[in-house]
Design a protein around this motif. Structure first.
Motif, PDB file in Angstrom:
ATOM      1  N   MET A 170       0.839  -1.175   0.000  1.00 40.62           N
ATOM      2  CA  MET A 170       0.000   0.000   0.000  1.00 40.62           C
ATOM      3  C   MET A 170       0.881   1.233   0.000  1.00 40.62           C
ATOM      4  N   THR A 171       0.476   2.258  -0.690  1.00 40.29           N
ATOM      5  CA  THR A 171       1.270   3.462  -0.870  1.00 40.29           C
ATOM      6  C   THR A 171       0.781   4.556   0.065  1.00 40.29           C
ATOM      7  N   THR A 172       1.656   4.992   0.990  1.00 39.43           N
ATOM      8  CA  THR A 172       1.307   6.110   1.853  1.00 39.43           C
ATOM      9  C   THR A 172       2.251   7.277   1.648  1.00 39.43           C
ATOM     10  N   SER A 173       3.311   7.067   0.910  1.00 36.44           N
ATOM     11  CA  SER A 173       4.194   8.168   0.556  1.00 36.44           C
ATOM     12  C   SER A 173       4.480   8.054  -0.937  1.00 36.44           C
ATOM     13  N   PRO A 174       4.714   9.182  -1.577  1.00 33.92           N
ATOM     14  CA  PRO A 174       4.912   9.105  -3.022  1.00 33.92           C
ATOM     15  C   PRO A 174       6.196   8.354  -3.344  1.00 33.92           C
ATOM     16  N   PRO A 175       6.123   7.438  -4.311  1.00 33.14           N
ATOM     17  CA  PRO A 175       7.356   6.760  -4.724  1.00 33.14           C
ATOM     18  C   PRO A 175       8.359   7.775  -5.255  1.00 33.14           C
ATOM     19  N   ARG A 176       9.619   7.444  -5.169  1.00 28.14           N
ATOM     20  CA  ARG A 176      10.656   8.363  -5.634  1.00 28.14           C
ATOM     21  C   ARG A 176      10.462   8.742  -7.098  1.00 28.14           C
ATOM     22  N   ARG A 177      10.068   7.792  -7.902  1.00 27.58           N
ATOM     23  CA  ARG A 177       9.910   8.038  -9.337  1.00 27.58           C
ATOM     24  C   ARG A 177       8.424   8.082  -9.688  1.00 27.58           C
ATOM     25  N   MET A 178       7.785   9.125  -9.282  1.00 26.39           N
ATOM     26  CA  MET A 178       6.376   9.307  -9.592  1.00 26.39           C
ATOM     27  C   MET A 178       6.266  10.341 -10.698  1.00 26.39           C
ATOM     28  N   ARG A 179       5.402  10.065 -11.659  1.00 27.93           N
ATOM     29  CA  ARG A 179       5.176  11.041 -12.720  1.00 27.93           C
ATOM     30  C   ARG A 179       4.747  12.362 -12.096  1.00 27.93           C
ATOM     31  N   ALA A 180       5.037  13.442 -12.772  1.00 24.32           N
ATOM     32  CA  ALA A 180       4.729  14.780 -12.244  1.00 24.32           C
ATOM     33  C   ALA A 180       3.240  14.949 -11.982  1.00 24.32           C
ATOM     34  N   ASP A 181       2.385  14.454 -12.891  1.00 22.71           N
ATOM     35  CA  ASP A 181       0.943  14.602 -12.684  1.00 22.71           C
ATOM     36  C   ASP A 181       0.468  13.763 -11.501  1.00 22.71           C
ATOM     37  N   ALA A 182       1.044  12.586 -11.325  1.00 19.55           N
ATOM     38  CA  ALA A 182       0.679  11.728 -10.190  1.00 19.55           C
ATOM     39  C   ALA A 182       1.123  12.366  -8.881  1.00 19.55           C
ATOM     40  N   ARG A 183       2.300  12.970  -8.882  1.00 17.57           N
ATOM     41  CA  ARG A 183       2.788  13.649  -7.677  1.00 17.57           C
ATOM     42  C   ARG A 183       1.887  14.833  -7.329  1.00 17.57           C
ATOM     43  N   ARG A 184       1.472  15.587  -8.353  1.00 15.37           N
ATOM     44  CA  ARG A 184       0.557  16.710  -8.108  1.00 15.37           C
ATOM     45  C   ARG A 184      -0.755  16.204  -7.515  1.00 15.37           C
ATOM     46  N   ASN A 185      -1.277  15.111  -8.058  1.00 13.01           N
ATOM     47  CA  ASN A 185      -2.511  14.528  -7.530  1.00 13.01           C
ATOM     48  C   ASN A 185      -2.330  14.099  -6.077  1.00 13.01           C
ATOM     49  N   TYR A 186      -1.204  13.461  -5.791  1.00 14.90           N
ATOM     50  CA  TYR A 186      -0.899  13.004  -4.435  1.00 14.90           C
ATOM     51  C   TYR A 186      -0.894  14.194  -3.464  1.00 14.90           C
ATOM     52  N   GLU A 187      -0.163  15.224  -3.827  1.00 13.29           N
ATOM     53  CA  GLU A 187      -0.065  16.409  -2.964  1.00 13.29           C
ATOM     54  C   GLU A 187      -1.410  17.120  -2.828  1.00 13.29           C
ATOM     55  N   ARG A 188      -2.150  17.217  -3.918  1.00  9.43           N
ATOM     56  CA  ARG A 188      -3.465  17.857  -3.891  1.00  9.43           C
ATOM     57  C   ARG A 188      -4.424  17.060  -2.995  1.00  9.43           C
ATOM     58  N   LEU A 189      -4.352  15.739  -3.068  1.00  7.81           N
ATOM     59  CA  LEU A 189      -5.191  14.897  -2.213  1.00  7.81           C
ATOM     60  C   LEU A 189      -4.873  15.123  -0.740  1.00  7.81           C
ATOM     61  N   LEU A 190      -3.593  15.218  -0.406  1.00  5.20           N
ATOM     62  CA  LEU A 190      -3.220  15.474   0.988  1.00  5.20           C
ATOM     63  C   LEU A 190      -3.704  16.850   1.447  1.00  5.20           C
ATOM     64  N   THR A 191      -3.530  17.845   0.600  1.00  4.21           N
ATOM     65  CA  THR A 191      -3.968  19.201   0.939  1.00  4.21           C
ATOM     66  C   THR A 191      -5.473  19.246   1.171  1.00  4.21           C
ATOM     67  N   GLU A 192      -6.222  18.653   0.256  1.00  2.80           N
ATOM     68  CA  GLU A 192      -7.683  18.690   0.382  1.00  2.80           C
ATOM     69  C   GLU A 192      -8.177  17.799   1.515  1.00  2.80           C
ATOM     70  N   ALA A 193      -7.508  16.676   1.758  1.00  2.60           N
ATOM     71  CA  ALA A 193      -7.888  15.821   2.888  1.00  2.60           C
ATOM     72  C   ALA A 193      -7.696  16.576   4.196  1.00  2.60           C
ATOM     73  N   ALA A 194      -6.600  17.312   4.308  1.00  2.00           N
ATOM     74  CA  ALA A 194      -6.368  18.101   5.519  1.00  2.00           C
ATOM     75  C   ALA A 194      -7.493  19.114   5.719  1.00  2.00           C
ATOM     76  N   ALA A 195      -7.904  19.771   4.645  1.00  2.00           N
ATOM     77  CA  ALA A 195      -8.983  20.764   4.750  1.00  2.00           C
ATOM     78  C   ALA A 195     -10.313  20.103   5.098  1.00  2.00           C
ATOM     79  N   VAL A 196     -10.637  19.013   4.425  1.00  2.00           N
ATOM     80  CA  VAL A 196     -11.912  18.324   4.682  1.00  2.00           C
ATOM     81  C   VAL A 196     -11.939  17.770   6.107  1.00  2.00           C
ATOM     82  N   PHE A 197     -10.861  17.134   6.541  1.00  2.00           N
ATOM     83  CA  PHE A 197     -10.822  16.560   7.888  1.00  2.00           C
ATOM     84  C   PHE A 197     -10.865  17.650   8.957  1.00  2.00           C
ATOM     85  N   ALA A 198     -10.250  18.790   8.691  1.00  2.00           N
ATOM     86  CA  ALA A 198     -10.312  19.902   9.652  1.00  2.00           C
ATOM     87  C   ALA A 198     -11.732  20.445   9.749  1.00  2.00           C
ATOM     88  N   GLU A 199     -12.433  20.510   8.627  1.00  2.00           N
ATOM     89  CA  GLU A 199     -13.797  21.049   8.610  1.00  2.00           C
ATOM     90  C   GLU A 199     -14.822  20.071   9.158  1.00  2.00           C
TER      91      GLU A 199
END
Length: 188
Positions: free
Chosen positions: A1-30
């Motif tokens: 299971m993936t909980t941290s971005p793999p070292r060789r992640m495509r740029a779009d996948a990395r953006r999605n990963y980071e965006r998911l973390l950012t939005e999860a933080a906002a949703v969970f805080a709210e």
């Protein structure tokens, strides 16, 4: 299971990963940690499948969100080992642990469950935090600043109880509960 971005992640996948973390933080805080994961994906602008490819479970998403905070809490415990007052070091760490546990509404319960669930994605991080608290508690015991029967598990339960009380009533009530508890931890 993936909980941290793999070292060789495509740029779009990395953006999605980071965006998911950012939005999860906002949703969970709210809305708390039981908020809809579909809402997280929608706010991040990705499909549910993208969310689940990065974070197959809610616990995996929580672990990714909390990883650095828990590492910082464990580091804080290590730094406080040299504090001149064993009691003040322990109290400072307890307050930091409470701040950590109140980062997202409803976090106290999953943190408490993860303490004993070796299959949880949060288990290892919880154990590292608990070990940091245990070292500070041992030092406070040796200094005679804390009751001899206080255990690391008691501290973890105290942190979660204060966090829960602060969520259910007010942060001020949580602070009062902490003050009463700290008085009770003093040796008789």
């Amino acid at each position: 299971m993936t909980t941290s971005p793999p070292r060789r992640m495509r740029a779009d996948a990395r953006r999605n990963y980071e965006r998911l973390l950012t939005e999860a933080a906002a949703v969970f805080a709210e809305r708390g940690v039981d908020a809809s994961l579909e809402d997280v994906a929608r706010r991040a602008g990705v499909a549910n499948g993208t969310l689940y490819s990065h974070f197959p479970t809610r616990q995996a998403l929580l672990e990714a969100l909390l990883r650095s905070s828990m590492e910082n809490l464990a580091a804080t415990a290590r730094e406080l080992r040299d504090h001149p007052s064993a009691y003040e070091a322990l109290v400072t760490w307890l307050r930091a642990a409470i701040v950590h546990t109140t980062a997202y509404r409803g976090l106290a319960a999953p943190m408490m469950r993860s303490l004993k669930d070796e299959t949880s994605e949060l288990y290892a991080a919880c154990q590292a935090v608990l070990a940091g608290g245990e070292a500070l508690l041992s030092r406070a015991h040796a200094a005679g600043a804390i009751r001899a029967d206080a255990t690391p598990e008691d501290l973890y339960a105290l942190v979660n109880a204060v966090a829960w009380a602060g969520e259910q009533t007010s942060p001020e009530q949580g602070e009062r509960l902490l003050t009463f508890s700290l008085d009770g931890l003093r040796p008789t």
